[in-house]
Write a protein that holds these residues in place. Structure first.
Motif, PDB file in Angstrom:
ATOM      1  N   PHE A 246       0.858  -1.183   0.000  1.00 24.78           N
ATOM      2  CA  PHE A 246       0.000   0.000   0.000  1.00 24.78           C
ATOM      3  C   PHE A 246       0.894   1.234   0.000  1.00 24.78           C
ATOM      4  O   PHE A 246       1.919   1.271   0.680  1.00 24.78           O
ATOM      5  N   SER A 247       0.482   2.227  -0.749  1.00 26.40           N
ATOM      6  CA  SER A 247       1.239   3.471  -0.780  1.00 26.40           C
ATOM      7  C   SER A 247       0.624   4.460   0.206  1.00 26.40           C
ATOM      8  O   SER A 247      -0.322   4.133   0.926  1.00 26.40           O
ATOM      9  N   SER A 248       1.125   5.684   0.208  1.00 27.12           N
ATOM     10  CA  SER A 248       0.597   6.694   1.132  1.00 27.12           C
ATOM     11  C   SER A 248      -0.704   7.287   0.600  1.00 27.12           C
ATOM     12  O   SER A 248      -0.982   7.257  -0.603  1.00 27.12           O
ATOM     13  N   PHE A 249      -1.516   7.806   1.513  1.00 27.15           N
ATOM     14  CA  PHE A 249      -2.775   8.442   1.120  1.00 27.15           C
ATOM     15  C   PHE A 249      -2.516   9.654   0.230  1.00 27.15           C
ATOM     16  O   PHE A 249      -3.349  10.009  -0.602  1.00 27.15           O
ATOM     17  N   HIS A 250      -1.360  10.266   0.412  1.00 29.00           N
ATOM     18  CA  HIS A 250      -1.013  11.443  -0.391  1.00 29.00           C
ATOM     19  C   HIS A 250      -0.854  11.086  -1.866  1.00 29.00           C
ATOM     20  O   HIS A 250      -1.108  11.916  -2.739  1.00 29.00           O
ATOM     21  N   GLN A 251      -0.445   9.850  -2.155  1.00 26.47           N
ATOM     22  CA  GLN A 251      -0.215   9.427  -3.531  1.00 26.47           C
ATOM     23  C   GLN A 251      -1.452   8.829  -4.204  1.00 26.47           C
ATOM     24  O   GLN A 251      -1.501   8.734  -5.430  1.00 26.47           O
ATOM     25  N   LEU A 252      -2.435   8.410  -3.412  1.00 24.87           N
ATOM     26  CA  LEU A 252      -3.607   7.740  -3.981  1.00 24.87           C
ATOM     27  C   LEU A 252      -4.351   8.579  -5.021  1.00 24.87           C
ATOM     28  O   LEU A 252      -4.810   8.030  -6.030  1.00 24.87           O
ATOM     29  N   PRO A 253      -4.508   9.908  -4.821  1.00 22.93           N
ATOM     30  CA  PRO A 253      -5.172  10.696  -5.872  1.00 22.93           C
ATOM     31  C   PRO A 253      -4.469  10.633  -7.216  1.00 22.93           C
ATOM     32  O   PRO A 253      -5.120  10.683  -8.266  1.00 22.93           O
ATOM     33  N   LEU A 254      -3.130  10.508  -7.203  1.00 27.03           N
ATOM     34  CA  LEU A 254      -2.392  10.379  -8.463  1.00 27.03           C
ATOM     35  C   LEU A 254      -2.720   9.052  -9.133  1.00 27.03           C
ATOM     36  O   LEU A 254      -2.836   8.966 -10.364  1.00 27.03           O
ATOM     37  N   LEU A 400      -3.474  14.438 -14.394  1.00 28.66           N
ATOM     38  CA  LEU A 400      -4.293  15.649 -14.380  1.00 28.66           C
ATOM     39  C   LEU A 400      -5.480  15.533 -15.334  1.00 28.66           C
ATOM     40  O   LEU A 400      -6.618  15.851 -14.964  1.00 28.66           O
ATOM     41  N   VAL A 401      -5.227  15.078 -16.556  1.00 30.09           N
ATOM     42  CA  VAL A 401      -6.308  14.917 -17.532  1.00 30.09           C
ATOM     43  C   VAL A 401      -7.339  13.918 -17.025  1.00 30.09           C
ATOM     44  O   VAL A 401      -8.553  14.134 -17.123  1.00 30.09           O
ATOM     45  N   GLY A 402      -6.855  12.820 -16.438  1.00 30.07           N
ATOM     46  CA  GLY A 402      -7.776  11.816 -15.922  1.00 30.07           C
ATOM     47  C   GLY A 402      -8.621  12.329 -14.777  1.00 30.07           C
ATOM     48  O   GLY A 402      -9.842  12.159 -14.763  1.00 30.07           O
ATOM     49  N   ALA A 403      -7.971  12.975 -13.800  1.00 30.03           N
ATOM     50  CA  ALA A 403      -8.695  13.438 -12.613  1.00 30.03           C
ATOM     51  C   ALA A 403      -9.671  14.559 -12.942  1.00 30.03           C
ATOM     52  O   ALA A 403     -10.801  14.577 -12.445  1.00 30.03           O
ATOM     53  N   PHE A 404      -9.250  15.509 -13.788  1.00 31.46           N
ATOM     54  CA  PHE A 404     -10.078  16.683 -14.027  1.00 31.46           C
ATOM     55  C   PHE A 404     -11.238  16.412 -14.979  1.00 31.46           C
ATOM     56  O   PHE A 404     -12.390  16.675 -14.657  1.00 31.46           O
ATOM     57  N   THR A 446     -15.047  13.203  -5.392  1.00 30.90           N
ATOM     58  CA  THR A 446     -13.884  13.098  -4.498  1.00 30.90           C
ATOM     59  C   THR A 446     -12.598  12.909  -5.299  1.00 30.90           C
ATOM     60  O   THR A 446     -11.591  13.581  -5.063  1.00 30.90           O
ATOM     61  N   GLY A 447     -12.658  11.974  -6.263  1.00 29.61           N
ATOM     62  CA  GLY A 447     -11.490  11.752  -7.124  1.00 29.61           C
ATOM     63  C   GLY A 447     -11.169  12.968  -7.958  1.00 29.61           C
ATOM     64  O   GLY A 447      -9.988  13.306  -8.162  1.00 29.61           O
ATOM     65  N   PHE A 448     -12.198  13.652  -8.431  1.00 36.63           N
ATOM     66  CA  PHE A 448     -12.031  14.869  -9.226  1.00 36.63           C
ATOM     67  C   PHE A 448     -11.268  15.928  -8.432  1.00 36.63           C
ATOM     68  O   PHE A 448     -10.283  16.503  -8.910  1.00 36.63           O
ATOM     69  N   GLY A 449     -11.721  16.159  -7.202  1.00 39.79           N
ATOM     70  CA  GLY A 449     -11.120  17.211  -6.384  1.00 39.79           C
ATOM     71  C   GLY A 449      -9.708  16.883  -5.940  1.00 39.79           C
ATOM     72  O   GLY A 449      -8.758  17.623  -6.219  1.00 39.79           O
ATOM     73  N   PHE A 450      -9.562  15.745  -5.236  1.00 36.03           N
ATOM     74  CA  PHE A 450      -8.249  15.383  -4.703  1.00 36.03           C
ATOM     75  C   PHE A 450      -7.266  15.028  -5.819  1.00 36.03           C
ATOM     76  O   PHE A 450      -6.075  15.343  -5.732  1.00 36.03           O
ATOM     77  N   GLY A 451      -7.768  14.357  -6.878  1.00 35.03           N
ATOM     78  CA  GLY A 451      -6.890  13.979  -7.989  1.00 35.03           C
ATOM     79  C   GLY A 451      -6.351  15.180  -8.729  1.00 35.03           C
ATOM     80  O   GLY A 451      -5.168  15.236  -9.067  1.00 35.03           O
ATOM     81  N   THR A 452      -7.218  16.164  -8.982  1.00 36.99           N
ATOM     82  CA  THR A 452      -6.778  17.380  -9.676  1.00 36.99           C
ATOM     83  C   THR A 452      -5.761  18.141  -8.835  1.00 36.99           C
ATOM     84  O   THR A 452      -4.721  18.590  -9.340  1.00 36.99           O
ATOM     85  N   GLU A 457      -0.169  19.681  -7.930  1.00 38.10           N
ATOM     86  CA  GLU A 457       0.933  19.774  -6.972  1.00 38.10           C
ATOM     87  C   GLU A 457       2.159  19.027  -7.496  1.00 38.10           C
ATOM     88  O   GLU A 457       3.296  19.535  -7.407  1.00 38.10           O
ATOM     89  N   ALA A 458       1.943  17.821  -8.048  1.00 35.11           N
ATOM     90  CA  ALA A 458       3.056  17.031  -8.581  1.00 35.11           C
ATOM     91  C   ALA A 458       3.715  17.722  -9.768  1.00 35.11           C
ATOM     92  O   ALA A 458       4.942  17.719  -9.900  1.00 35.11           O
TER      93      ALA A 458
END
Length: 463
Positions: A246-254, A400-404, A446-452, A457-458
């Motif tokens: 499992f990775s960190s929660f910070h990386q999951l949106p990516l 970014l394209v995927g999340a947004f 949720t994915g839209f917001g945190f993923g974008t 940020e990345a």
């Protein structure tokens, strides 16, 4: 992207009959709650039988187009997605994502059929489904029908131009890696500049008929590239203890952004179903859609897991960039770069077909109309070029394209359309469809917001 590759290989027929001109009597009969099921079947309009298809596609043709519409640059980014998720979360998350996205595709097709019956129209596009759903939905939502259609078109344009931007960058980075083998060291920006004129010429092709053979060649190249990629990543695999569960929660949106980018084939679903000789074979448990998406999900999971297992934390935004520096691996990079390059014109076809009619309606002089389309094509291509040059981070821009935009088209809009279409008394026992759709919408938002946010940020940190 069109799927990742969301290919506009087939454009379904769409009636231009406005809602106001529908045979009101027939529509009322179809929607009369007092009619029995048998009585409804006698009066119901059958959209498929009203479609005049010049070249209808077989079930196998549709399956091939569906696979091509979902398999492209996204699949090569899946190992990087697994790096941001961990292999256990990556495996189960990817399969779950595939299930949800496939279900949303079924929802869109079902709503399209329902609205075709109500409006006596043979076929609808994605944006027309949204427009008709709101036009016939709850009274407070009806004034927003045209606005919702524009919202869908905006997201389609952003998504497709995003794919074009990824294609630009993908080709440039793979060419850079290939020529390094021959001791030619140029920057990514140099390769982007060298690619601009060839891509501009390719995207100036207006007729899909001339792009279809190009797409066939690209498909063969993609298949070859994936076979050789699997050949490399399946050799000398380390133990799973060498990678994160499992990775960190910070990386999951990516991870979410990359995975939804890869699975975003919803833009091609309605054109494919609209063009089938036997559209009833598209849905169902063993239909074309489920068969194709099971293959896609297994491929994505396989290359994501084994690619991450092979290269671990060193995996790059495209798995082709991790392959060794020998001639066979270089051929994979070159072949995949050529395949994606040849697919640019098809990806560009969708946003151009949305933007140009709008621009054309604003032009008045004959000179402007004469050169307007060429100028519009140049401006849109230049936008993708500038975006790729400003964000030379392949994994970041894919996420970014995927999340947004992809999350909006694949996860938020289909359940919203289903709620509006079948409101208020056709949402199942105890309104289970409503609660299911709300849960998917919340997941998508949720994915839209945190993923974008995480993707931006990345990208900024990478810059």
């Amino acid at each position: 992207m069109i799927s990742d590759e969301k290919q506009p290989l087939l454009t379904g027929p769409s009636s231009s009959t406005p809602i106001d001109n529908v045979d009101v009597q027939n529509v009322e009969l179809v929607n009369d709650p007092n009619l029995t099921k048998d009585e409804k079947s006698k009066t119901e309009y059958h959209p498929a039988s009203e479609r005049c298809l010049e070249h209808p596609t077989s079930n196998f043709d549709t399956l091939i187009h569906l696979l091509k519409g979902n398999i492209g640059t996204g699949i090569l980014a899946m190992p990087d997605a697994f790096k941001n998720a961990g292999w256990i979360f990556g495996v189960f998350g990817t399969l779950l994502m595939g299930f949800i996205c496939t279900h949303c595709m079924h929802m869109l097709v079902q709503c399209s059929h329902e609205l075709c019956v109500r409006n006596q129209r043979p076929a609808l596009s994605f944006s027309e489904v949204v427009e008709d759903a709101f036009m016939l939905g709850p009274v407070p939502l009806r004034p927003y029908a045209q606005k919702m259609k524009k919202v869908v078109n905006v997201f389609l344009v952003i998504t497709q131009l995003g794919f074009c931007c990824v294609y630009f960058l993908f080709v440039a980075t793979n060419l850079q890696d290939t020529f390094r083998f021959f001791h030619i060291n140029l920057s990514v920006h140099t390769y982007l500049a060298l690619l601009f004129i060839p891509i501009l010429l390719l995207a100036m092709v207006k007729n899909l008929k001339y792009l279809t053979p190009v797409s066939l060649i690209a498909s063969i190249m993609t298949a070859w590239g994936l076979v050789i990629t699997f050949y490399y990543i399946l050799q000398d695999l380390p133990n799973t203890k060498t990678i994160k569960k499992f990775s960190s929660f910070h990386q999951l949106p990516l991870y979410f952004g990359t995975a939804i980018y890869a699975f975003e084939g919803i833009g091609v679903v309605l054109p494919l179903e609209n063009n089938m000789k036997n559209p009833e074979a598209f849905g169902g448990w063993t239909g074309v859609l489920n068969t194709g998406m099971v293959i896609v999900a297994v491929l994505y999971t396989g290359i994501g897991f084994f690619g991450y297992l092979k290269y671990g934390e060193h995996v790059l935004g495209s798995i082709t960039l991790n392959l060794p520096n020998d001639m066979l691996a270089q051929s994979v990079r070159a072949v995949m770069a050529a395949s994606i390059f040849l697919s640019y014109g098809l990806q560009f076809y969708v946003p151009m077909n949305i933007v140009w009619p709008y621009v054309k309606s604003k032009l008045t002089s004959e000179d402007a109309l004469k050169h307007g389309e060429a100028v519009t094509r140049f401006v849109l291509i230049f936008i993708t070029f500038i975006a790729a040059a400003l964000i030379p981070n392949l994994s970041g821009i894919i996420s970014l394209v995927g999340a947004f935009s992809s999350s909006a088209l694949a996860l938020i809009l289909p359940p919203l359309i289903e709620i509006v279409t079948f409101w208020p008394d056709q949402l199942g026992k105890h309104n289970w469809k409503l609660w299911k759709d709300v849960a998917i919408i919340i997941f998508g938002i949720t994915g839209f917001g945190f993923g974008t946010y995480a993707s931006l940020e990345a990208i900024l940190n990478h810059a």
